[in-house]
Design an enzyme around this catalytic site. Structure first.
Site, short mmCIF file in Angstrom:
data_model
loop_
_atom_site.label_atom_id
_atom_site.label_comp_id
_atom_site.label_asym_id
_atom_site.label_seq_id
_atom_site.Cartn_x
_atom_site.Cartn_y
_atom_site.Cartn_z
N GLY A 98 0.84 -1.20 0.00
CA GLY A 98 0.00 0.00 0.00
C GLY A 98 0.88 1.24 0.00
O GLY A 98 1.84 1.31 0.74
N ARG A 155 0.65 -5.06 -4.92
CA ARG A 155 0.82 -6.10 -3.90
C ARG A 155 1.25 -7.42 -4.55
O ARG A 155 0.93 -8.50 -4.07
CB ARG A 155 -0.48 -6.29 -3.11
CG ARG A 155 -0.85 -5.09 -2.25
CD ARG A 155 -1.89 -5.43 -1.21
NE ARG A 155 -2.37 -4.23 -0.55
CZ ARG A 155 -1.79 -3.63 0.48
NH1 ARG A 155 -0.67 -4.13 0.97
NH2 ARG A 155 -2.30 -2.55 1.03
N ASP A 157 5.78 -5.05 5.91
CA ASP A 157 6.23 -6.41 6.21
C ASP A 157 6.14 -7.36 5.01
O ASP A 157 6.98 -8.24 4.85
CB ASP A 157 5.52 -6.99 7.44
CG ASP A 157 4.01 -6.92 7.33
OD1 ASP A 157 3.49 -6.27 6.39
OD2 ASP A 157 3.32 -7.53 8.17
N THR A 209 5.02 2.23 6.18
CA THR A 209 3.61 1.84 6.26
C THR A 209 2.86 2.83 7.13
O THR A 209 3.33 3.23 8.19
CB THR A 209 3.37 0.42 6.82
OG1 THR A 209 1.97 0.27 7.12
CG2 THR A 209 4.15 0.11 8.08
N ASP A 246 0.43 2.03 8.71
CA ASP A 246 -0.07 1.27 9.88
C ASP A 246 0.88 1.37 11.08
O ASP A 246 0.48 1.09 12.21
CB ASP A 246 -0.23 -0.21 9.51
CG ASP A 246 -1.14 -0.44 8.32
OD1 ASP A 246 -2.01 0.42 8.07
OD2 ASP A 246 -1.00 -1.47 7.64
N ASP A 271 3.15 -0.61 11.95
CA ASP A 271 3.15 -1.90 12.67
C ASP A 271 4.40 -2.75 12.41
O ASP A 271 4.41 -3.94 12.69
CB ASP A 271 1.89 -2.71 12.29
CG ASP A 271 1.84 -3.04 10.80
OD1 ASP A 271 2.68 -2.52 10.03
OD2 ASP A 271 0.95 -3.82 10.40
N ARG A 293 -25.38 14.64 17.16
CA ARG A 293 -25.22 13.25 16.76
C ARG A 293 -23.95 12.63 17.35
O ARG A 293 -23.06 13.35 17.83
CB ARG A 293 -25.04 13.15 15.23
CG ARG A 293 -26.31 13.27 14.47
CD ARG A 293 -25.99 13.30 12.98
NE ARG A 293 -27.21 13.33 12.20
CZ ARG A 293 -27.28 13.79 10.96
NH1 ARG A 293 -26.22 14.29 10.36
NH2 ARG A 293 -28.43 13.77 10.31
N MET A 316 -8.11 3.00 8.86
CA MET A 316 -7.27 1.86 8.46
C MET A 316 -6.17 1.63 9.49
O MET A 316 -5.99 2.44 10.40
CB MET A 316 -6.62 2.17 7.11
CG MET A 316 -7.49 1.95 5.92
SD MET A 316 -6.44 2.24 4.47
CE MET A 316 -7.53 1.76 3.17
N GLY A 317 -5.42 0.59 9.29
CA GLY A 317 -4.32 0.29 10.22
C GLY A 317 -4.07 -1.19 10.36
O GLY A 317 -3.21 -1.63 11.12
N ARG A 318 -4.88 -1.96 9.63
CA ARG A 318 -4.79 -3.43 9.66
C ARG A 318 -4.95 -3.96 11.08
O ARG A 318 -5.81 -3.47 11.79
CB ARG A 318 -3.46 -3.85 9.04
CG ARG A 318 -3.56 -5.22 8.45
CD ARG A 318 -2.56 -5.47 7.39
NE ARG A 318 -3.19 -5.48 6.09
CZ ARG A 318 -2.54 -5.41 4.96
NH1 ARG A 318 -1.24 -5.28 4.96
NH2 ARG A 318 -3.19 -5.46 3.82
N ARG A 366 -23.97 8.44 12.90
CA ARG A 366 -23.53 8.29 11.51
C ARG A 366 -22.11 7.75 11.51
O ARG A 366 -21.39 7.89 12.49
CB ARG A 366 -23.52 9.65 10.80
CG ARG A 366 -24.89 10.29 10.66
CD ARG A 366 -25.66 9.65 9.51
NE ARG A 366 -26.86 10.40 9.22
CZ ARG A 366 -28.07 10.14 9.74
NH1 ARG A 366 -28.22 9.16 10.60
NH2 ARG A 366 -29.11 10.88 9.41
O1 F6P Z 1 -1.20 -1.59 4.96
C1 F6P Z 1 -1.72 -0.35 4.60
C2 F6P Z 1 -3.20 -0.41 4.40
O2 F6P Z 1 -3.65 0.89 4.12
C3 F6P Z 1 -4.00 -1.03 5.55
O3 F6P Z 1 -4.20 -0.11 6.59
C4 F6P Z 1 -5.26 -1.45 4.83
O4 F6P Z 1 -5.91 -2.50 5.50
C5 F6P Z 1 -4.75 -1.90 3.50
O5 F6P Z 1 -3.52 -1.23 3.29
C6 F6P Z 1 -5.68 -1.59 2.35
O6 F6P Z 1 -5.14 -2.15 1.21
P1 F6P Z 1 -5.55 -1.80 -0.27
O7 F6P Z 1 -4.90 -0.49 -0.63
O8 F6P Z 1 -4.99 -2.92 -1.06
O9 F6P Z 1 -7.04 -1.70 -0.30
#
Ligand code: F6P
Length: 366
Positions: free
Chosen positions: A10, A71, A106, A128, A130, A132, A165, A172-174, A290
């Site tokens: 990504g 990927r 990774d 990344t 993330d 991580d 509300r 995101m962040g896996r 929402r």
């Molecule tokens: O690893 C980076 C990331 O943005 C994650 O946070 C997310 O789950 C994933 O990539 C999304 O992947 P794609 O861009 O393939 O939809």
């Protein structure tokens, strides 16, 4: 020396500063720098581009990656049991590469590590959003992602206040909650859900009722990687039937198994965390709720100063590691220093949020 460079996985802001760092320093050493386009696909399809000082001029301010990304996984097993690793080895030689700098998380660095084990001269650069990756304190992309998420949450607070509300933000962040936790802390969320901590949804909705009674709006941030199967039974039974029906849906989906990417990771967007958390909150609190899925927005745009500097430093270090023959290693930020750390250690286990971080965040759920 002919040195290849690629960006895989990504994308995130900071990739271009890293490319600029490696290319500029590499050219200083007299290396011929060549870009492999679209991650490992560039190696498999031999798609290359020359890299010069002109190519990297001013890219420090640009999001994305001038090399493209994918990927593609050369080690992914096909239906007949074969993979593309032999093709990758062959093309490494065909392209006349003496060394390869792989910029990625990774997955990408895992491939670089395997290639190194087979005798190829690879160096890694961690990236990344993330945050991580092990062996490095931060990865570039993370600071920009959090900055964008916080800006979004500041805006969402305004509209939440106007409409009385609760807004749920999915980040995101896996399987690591870094982005959600930092955004929540910086943007004063009323609750934050991260994958590392069991989901105490009853405690969350009770807390939200209290804070709503006082201020008449609410902001919740939920990491895309939270697992609804990680709700303690004691908590679950206290929720309404409507909310419990959501868990049954999730269990059903888990049995069927969802979509996986080329590295075998589940596509987390399919878990519908944001909409489901919003639904549970509305069911339990009766407050109109929402949700907003930030998704890829946090991966675009100009890198923050932190990410520009970190990307530049690890890129420069990677070229220096090639010169010094430090292969099978990654340019890592440890404390204030950028050092060489073994790729194999970096890709072994992900760096997740220690529970005490969540305890700090919880102080502000008031
Ligand atoms: O690893 C980076 C990331 O943005 C994650 O946070 C997310 O789950 C994933 O990539 C999304 O992947 P794609 O861009 O393939 O939809």
């Amino acid at each position: 020396m002919r040195v290849g460079i690629l960006t895989g996985g990504g994308d995130c802001p900071g990739l271009n500063p890293a490319i600029r760092g490696a290319v500029t320093r590499g050219i200083e050493f007299g290396f011929e720098m060549v870009g492999l386009e679209e991650g490992w696909r560039g190696l498999l399809e031999m798609k290359t581009m020359p890299l010069s000082l002109e190519t990297v001029d001013s890219i420090v301010a640009q999001g994305g990656t001038i090399l493209g990304s994918s990927r593609t996984n050369p080690f992914k097993k096909k239906k007949d049991g074969s993979d593309d690793s032999e093709l990758a080895f062959e093309n490494f030689h065909k392209l006349g590469l003496d060394a390869l700098i792989a910029i990625g998380g990774d997955d990408t660095l895992g491939v670089a590590s395997k290639l190194y084990e087979k005798g190829f001269k690879t160096v890694g650069v961690p990236k990344t959003m993330d945050n991580d990756l092990s062996c490095t304190d931060y990865t570039f992309g993370f600071d920009t992602a959090v900055t964008v998420a916080v800006d979004a949450m500041d805006r969402l607070r305004d509209t939440a206040k106007s409409h009385r509300r609760i807004m749920v933000v999915e980040a995101m962040g896996r399987n690591a909650g870094w982005v959600a936790l930092w955004s929540g802390l910086a943007a004063d969320s009323d609750w934050t859900l991260i994958p590392e901590v069991p989901l105490h949804l009853k405690e969350m909705t009770d807390q939200l009722k209290d804070s709503y009674a006082r201020k008449r709006f609410g902001i919740v941030v939920a990491s895309e990687g939270v697992n609804f199967l990680n709700v303690p039974e004691s908590d679950r039974v206290q929720l309404s039937e409507k909310s419990q029906a959501i868990f049954a849906e999730v269990e059903d989906e888990a049995k069927k198994g969802g979509k996986l990417d080329n590295f075998g990771h589940p596509v987390l967007a399919e878990q519908k965390v944001g909409p489901r958390v919003a639904q549970i909150i509305e069911n339990e609190t009766g407050v109109e709720t929402r949700h907003v899925v930030l998704g890829h927005i946090v991966r675009g745009g100009s890198p923050t100063v932190f990410d520009r500097i970190l990307g530049t430093r690890v890129g420069v270090k990677a070229a220096e590691m090639v010169k010094d023959g430090e292969f099978g290693m990654m340019a890592a930020l440890q404390g204030m220093d950028v050092v060489a750390a073994p790729l194999a250690d970096a890709v072994g286990t992900n760096k997740t949020v220690p529970p005490e971080w969540f305890e700090t965040a919880k102080i502000f759920f008031k």
